[in-house]
Design an enzyme around this catalytic site. Sequence first.
Site, short mmCIF file in Angstrom:
data_model
loop_
_atom_site.label_atom_id
_atom_site.label_comp_id
_atom_site.label_asym_id
_atom_site.label_seq_id
_atom_site.Cartn_x
_atom_site.Cartn_y
_atom_site.Cartn_z
N ARG A 149 0.85 -1.20 0.00
CA ARG A 149 0.00 0.00 0.00
C ARG A 149 0.88 1.25 0.00
NH1 ARG A 149 -4.99 -1.71 4.11
NH2 ARG A 149 -5.36 -3.74 3.11
N ARG B 2 1.97 1.25 10.35
CA ARG B 2 1.53 1.66 9.01
C ARG B 2 2.71 1.52 8.05
NH1 ARG B 2 -3.09 4.50 7.93
NH2 ARG B 2 -3.28 5.02 10.13
N GLU C 248 -6.68 -0.62 15.39
CA GLU C 248 -7.30 -1.56 14.45
C GLU C 248 -6.33 -2.68 14.07
OE1 GLU C 248 -8.43 -1.90 9.78
OE2 GLU C 248 -8.27 0.12 10.64
N SER D 168 -10.62 -5.66 9.96
CA SER D 168 -11.91 -5.12 9.53
C SER D 168 -12.67 -6.25 8.85
CB SER D 168 -11.73 -3.97 8.54
OG SER D 168 -11.60 -2.74 9.19
N ARG E 113 0.62 -6.26 12.53
CA ARG E 113 0.01 -5.59 13.69
C ARG E 113 -0.21 -6.58 14.84
NH1 ARG E 113 -4.01 -0.63 11.97
NH2 ARG E 113 -2.53 0.39 10.55
#
Length: 432
Positions: A268, A283, A355, A358, A396
């Site tokens: 990403r 991130r 987070e 999801s 994560r």
Amino acid sequence: MLDINLFRHDLPAVAAGLAKRGITLDTAAFEALERERKDIQTRTQDLQSRRNTLSKEIGVAKGKGADAAPLLAEVAGLGDTLKTLEAELDRVQAKLRDFLLGLPNLTHASTPVGRSSDDNVEVRRWGAPRAFDFPAKDHSDLGEGLGLLDFETAAKLSGARFSFLRGGLARLHRALAQFMLDVQTREHGYVECWTPYIVNAETLVGTTQLPKFEADMFSVRKGGQEGESEPLYLISTSEITLTNSVRGEILDAKALPIRLTAHTPCFRSEAGSYGKDTRGMIRQHQFDKVEMVQITHPDRSYEALEEMTRHAETILQRLDLPYRVVSLCTGDIGFGSTKTYDLEVWLPAQRAYREISSCSNCEAFQARRLQARFRGAQGKPELVHTLNGSGLAVGRTLVAVMENYQRADGGIDVPEALAPYMGGIDVLGRKP
């Protein structure tokens, strides 16, 4: 992609639904395109009717031995005009498609209405944050202190937002992915897949990354050839490849639900995230994820969403990591989702939930782009519903394990659930 018939039958309702997301629908633009489409189709039908009439008249004229040349000339002219109208209709239809491709999904009635993440609604919590009798360290300090996490080498190789893991930490990362896959395949019925990491543009349109979010993707070209006409893209999640595996298919209803999982790297660009989580592994431009995808009957998709969320929660519970589940509001939910649950894990150094997964129901939004269907009870093809969820983001999860299992001496205990994957290593510590 939304169903265009929703716009044609109740445009104000669509506008109201998008307004919940903070989006103002350009109703005038849609109505103008619709008027143009209807005008072209009306003119086409009139000309086709005239051509049919002329064809009959030509037959009568020839039967009587009369001169049919003027009638034939008019039919030829009509053919040219119809070809022009066909091209105009294609142009308008393409504009309508582009209009729809730029719009997000309508949210489910149970999705909380709100403007930002501040309006997300907590659903439940699991586990209690550990009380340390020493100052809790950030995962970056822990990893670098053990000589197992090397951001300097990663930056030398690739730049910012990359990590280089060594020794026991690299093995712990691998153990987490294997553990996640084993739980999802052996206990939850997902079929493990190994998919391409590079895909074409059509694939990304199917799962909504294109055209709206091209800036978030890394594009590549075969062989570095400048003349390559179509770029390829590194996947940002294996949701892309798993969901697209049913593109253009008409499935047997008895085959539903289809449950797929894959462990892949994800790439990403993190466009627009500068200044956010610049330190550490939260991130990154490259990270690993175990993804879950379900292809379901429309009547079962919300039941499947609850199920998938529990599947993700199982991983956190087995690792004994405190977390909470939140329902994302209309202003924070993803582009293609109607309803989303985020799992947020407790990070001691930040004293906050962050987070880690999801889980989303996209209903028929992706399936309409993909033309992914099943044959219903009446034998007529119907669109499936697609769902996706992280089960979990490996990097994560590694961060959460490092921070929640840290020791006063700077070492990191290995969670009991990962013992079978660690070859007897039960503590990550600095070698003397």
